[in-house]
Design a protein around this motif. Sequence first.
Motif, PDB file in Angstrom:
ATOM      1  N   PHE A   2      12.244  -4.002   8.042  1.00  8.43           N
ATOM      2  CA  PHE A   2      12.696  -2.670   7.859  1.00  8.43           C
ATOM      3  C   PHE A   2      12.427  -1.873   6.582  1.00  8.43           C
ATOM      4  CE2 PHE A   2      15.819  -4.439  10.577  1.00  8.43           C
ATOM      5  CZ  PHE A   2      15.646  -3.616  11.797  1.00  8.43           C
ATOM      6  N   LEU A   3      11.952  -0.629   6.437  1.00 14.53           N
ATOM      7  CA  LEU A   3      11.383   0.047   5.446  1.00 14.53           C
ATOM      8  C   LEU A   3      12.405   1.311   5.345  1.00 14.53           C
ATOM      9  CD1 LEU A   3       7.437   0.285   5.860  1.00 14.53           C
ATOM     10  CD2 LEU A   3       8.925  -1.423   4.656  1.00 14.53           C
ATOM     11  N   THR A   4      12.745   1.660   4.033  1.00 14.42           N
ATOM     12  CA  THR A   4      13.374   2.937   3.767  1.00 14.42           C
ATOM     13  C   THR A   4      12.760   4.103   4.112  1.00 14.42           C
ATOM     14  OG1 THR A   4      12.854   3.027   1.527  1.00 14.42           O
ATOM     15  CG2 THR A   4      14.798   1.666   1.960  1.00 14.42           C
ATOM     16  N   VAL A   5      13.256   5.286   4.361  1.00 14.15           N
ATOM     17  CA  VAL A   5      12.557   6.427   4.336  1.00 14.15           C
ATOM     18  C   VAL A   5      11.400   6.833   3.405  1.00 14.15           C
ATOM     19  CG1 VAL A   5      12.655   8.895   4.479  1.00 14.15           C
ATOM     20  CG2 VAL A   5      14.412   7.692   5.641  1.00 14.15           C
ATOM     21  N   LYS A   6      11.824   6.501   2.132  1.00 11.81           N
ATOM     22  CA  LYS A   6      10.867   6.643   1.120  1.00 11.81           C
ATOM     23  C   LYS A   6       9.704   5.794   1.123  1.00 11.81           C
ATOM     24  CE  LYS A   6      13.910   8.954  -2.191  1.00 11.81           C
ATOM     25  NZ  LYS A   6      14.408   8.965  -3.597  1.00 11.81           N
ATOM     26  N   GLU A   7      10.200   4.339   1.380  1.00  9.13           N
ATOM     27  CA  GLU A   7       9.084   3.454   1.567  1.00  9.13           C
ATOM     28  C   GLU A   7       8.177   3.805   2.966  1.00  9.13           C
ATOM     29  OE1 GLU A   7      11.628  -0.249   0.042  1.00  9.13           O
ATOM     30  OE2 GLU A   7      11.415   0.073   2.204  1.00  9.13           O
ATOM     31  N   MET A   8       8.766   4.252   4.090  1.00  9.39           N
ATOM     32  CA  MET A   8       7.746   4.714   5.173  1.00  9.39           C
ATOM     33  C   MET A   8       6.816   5.822   4.774  1.00  9.39           C
ATOM     34  SD  MET A   8       7.099   3.784   8.293  1.00  9.39           S
ATOM     35  CE  MET A   8       8.409   3.050   9.128  1.00  9.39           C
ATOM     36  N   GLU A   9       7.482   6.742   3.954  1.00 12.82           N
ATOM     37  CA  GLU A   9       6.589   7.981   3.643  1.00 12.82           C
ATOM     38  C   GLU A   9       5.312   7.549   3.053  1.00 12.82           C
ATOM     39  OE1 GLU A   9      10.107  11.228   2.765  1.00 12.82           O
ATOM     40  OE2 GLU A   9       9.303  10.291   1.235  1.00 12.82           O
ATOM     41  N   LEU A  10       5.556   6.752   1.875  1.00  4.90           N
ATOM     42  CA  LEU A  10       4.495   6.042   1.294  1.00  4.90           C
ATOM     43  C   LEU A  10       3.398   5.332   2.101  1.00  4.90           C
ATOM     44  CD1 LEU A  10       6.040   4.806  -2.152  1.00  4.90           C
ATOM     45  CD2 LEU A  10       4.458   6.945  -1.730  1.00  4.90           C
ATOM     46  N   LEU A  11       4.071   4.714   3.032  1.00  6.92           N
ATOM     47  CA  LEU A  11       3.083   3.931   3.946  1.00  6.92           C
ATOM     48  C   LEU A  11       2.292   4.836   4.922  1.00  6.92           C
ATOM     49  CD1 LEU A  11       2.123   1.364   5.330  1.00  6.92           C
ATOM     50  CD2 LEU A  11       4.250   1.544   6.940  1.00  6.92           C
ATOM     51  N   CYS A  12       3.050   6.099   5.179  1.00  4.23           N
ATOM     52  CA  CYS A  12       2.223   6.937   5.926  1.00  4.23           C
ATOM     53  C   CYS A  12       1.285   7.627   5.135  1.00  4.23           C
ATOM     54  CB  CYS A  12       3.104   8.138   6.433  1.00  4.23           C
ATOM     55  SG  CYS A  12       4.351   7.504   7.823  1.00  4.23           S
ATOM     56  N   ILE A  13       1.504   7.882   3.956  1.00  2.70           N
ATOM     57  CA  ILE A  13       0.365   8.621   2.905  1.00  2.70           C
ATOM     58  C   ILE A  13      -1.018   7.660   2.713  1.00  2.70           C
ATOM     59  CG2 ILE A  13      -0.084   9.270   0.704  1.00  2.70           C
ATOM     60  CD1 ILE A  13       2.907  10.403   0.648  1.00  2.70           C
ATOM     61  N   PHE A  14      -0.593   6.388   2.465  1.00  2.00           N
ATOM     62  CA  PHE A  14      -1.615   5.522   2.092  1.00  2.00           C
ATOM     63  C   PHE A  14      -2.012   4.847   3.196  1.00  2.00           C
ATOM     64  CE2 PHE A  14       0.482   6.700  -1.993  1.00  2.00           C
ATOM     65  CZ  PHE A  14      -0.406   7.234  -2.599  1.00  2.00           C
ATOM     66  N   TYR A  15      -1.547   4.801   4.385  1.00  2.00           N
ATOM     67  CA  TYR A  15      -2.127   3.722   5.451  1.00  2.00           C
ATOM     68  C   TYR A  15      -3.637   3.821   5.578  1.00  2.00           C
ATOM     69  CZ  TYR A  15      -2.201   1.622  10.308  1.00  2.00           C
ATOM     70  OH  TYR A  15      -2.625   0.896  11.309  1.00  2.00           O
ATOM     71  N   ASP A  16      -4.104   2.550   5.889  1.00  2.00           N
ATOM     72  CA  ASP A  16      -5.550   2.432   5.781  1.00  2.00           C
ATOM     73  C   ASP A  16      -6.034   1.639   6.965  1.00  2.00           C
ATOM     74  OD1 ASP A  16      -8.176   2.786   5.003  1.00  2.00           O
ATOM     75  OD2 ASP A  16      -8.093   1.283   3.381  1.00  2.00           O
ATOM     76  N   GLY A  17      -5.252   1.767   8.143  1.00  2.00           N
ATOM     77  CA  GLY A  17      -5.748   0.979   9.103  1.00  2.00           C
ATOM     78  C   GLY A  17      -4.980  -0.317   9.741  1.00  2.00           C
ATOM     79  N   THR A  18      -5.256  -1.375   8.744  1.00  3.88           N
ATOM     80  CA  THR A  18      -4.450  -2.424   8.937  1.00  3.88           C
ATOM     81  C   THR A  18      -3.727  -2.923   7.919  1.00  3.88           C
ATOM     82  OG1 THR A  18      -6.800  -3.750   8.353  1.00  3.88           O
ATOM     83  CG2 THR A  18      -6.325  -3.051  10.870  1.00  3.88           C
ATOM     84  N   LEU A  19      -3.153  -4.015   8.019  1.00  2.00           N
ATOM     85  CA  LEU A  19      -2.327  -4.526   6.715  1.00  2.00           C
ATOM     86  C   LEU A  19      -3.160  -4.580   5.425  1.00  2.00           C
ATOM     87  CD1 LEU A  19       0.321  -5.251   5.870  1.00  2.00           C
ATOM     88  CD2 LEU A  19       0.097  -7.700   6.810  1.00  2.00           C
ATOM     89  N   GLU A  20      -4.079  -5.521   5.649  1.00  2.00           N
ATOM     90  CA  GLU A  20      -4.825  -5.868   4.296  1.00  2.00           C
ATOM     91  C   GLU A  20      -5.511  -4.541   3.700  1.00  2.00           C
ATOM     92  OE1 GLU A  20      -4.471  -8.661   2.584  1.00  2.00           O
ATOM     93  OE2 GLU A  20      -3.451  -9.379   4.201  1.00  2.00           O
ATOM     94  N   PRO A  21      -6.281  -3.822   4.287  1.00  2.00           N
ATOM     95  CA  PRO A  21      -6.802  -2.708   3.479  1.00  2.00           C
ATOM     96  C   PRO A  21      -5.693  -1.757   2.989  1.00  2.00           C
ATOM     97  CG  PRO A  21      -7.946  -3.042   5.439  1.00  2.00           C
ATOM     98  CD  PRO A  21      -6.717  -3.981   5.635  1.00  2.00           C
ATOM     99  N   THR A  22      -4.592  -1.744   3.609  1.00  2.00           N
ATOM    100  CA  THR A  22      -3.313  -0.955   3.156  1.00  2.00           C
ATOM    101  C   THR A  22      -2.972  -1.455   2.103  1.00  2.00           C
ATOM    102  OG1 THR A  22      -2.952   0.090   5.370  1.00  2.00           O
ATOM    103  CG2 THR A  22      -1.123   0.208   4.043  1.00  2.00           C
ATOM    104  N   LEU A  23      -2.520  -2.734   1.899  1.00  2.00           N
ATOM    105  CA  LEU A  23      -2.044  -3.579   0.801  1.00  2.00           C
ATOM    106  C   LEU A  23      -2.941  -3.350  -0.274  1.00  2.00           C
ATOM    107  CD1 LEU A  23      -0.433  -6.783   2.130  1.00  2.00           C
ATOM    108  CD2 LEU A  23       0.659  -5.011   0.589  1.00  2.00           C
ATOM    109  N   ASP A  24      -4.357  -3.444  -0.054  1.00  2.00           N
ATOM    110  CA  ASP A  24      -5.337  -3.052  -1.096  1.00  2.00           C
ATOM    111  C   ASP A  24      -5.253  -1.739  -1.921  1.00  2.00           C
ATOM    112  OD1 ASP A  24      -6.334  -5.708  -0.643  1.00  2.00           O
ATOM    113  OD2 ASP A  24      -8.129  -4.979   0.441  1.00  2.00           O
TER     114      ASP A  24
END
Length: 63
Positions: A2-24
């Motif tokens: 589970f992610l908070t709204v603020k965490e999900m917002e950041l995920l949407c902004i910086f999402y890069d296709g899959t987990l590893e590139p997004t984490l990078d």
Amino acid sequence: MFLTVKEMELLCIFYDGTLEPTLDLLRHVEEEGTCPPGRASDLNRLIEKLSQLEKGGRVCLEI
């Protein structure tokens, strides 16, 4: 996971296709200090949570 709204917002902004590139990308943003103002703690929590996500795991918005 589970992610908070603020965490999900950041995920949407910086999402890069899959987990590893997004984490990078998130780690790069953290290192460069280019996170949106006042969101560093949200970014840190998001990186921590996604780092623990197992392959095939899912994230959901916490309500």
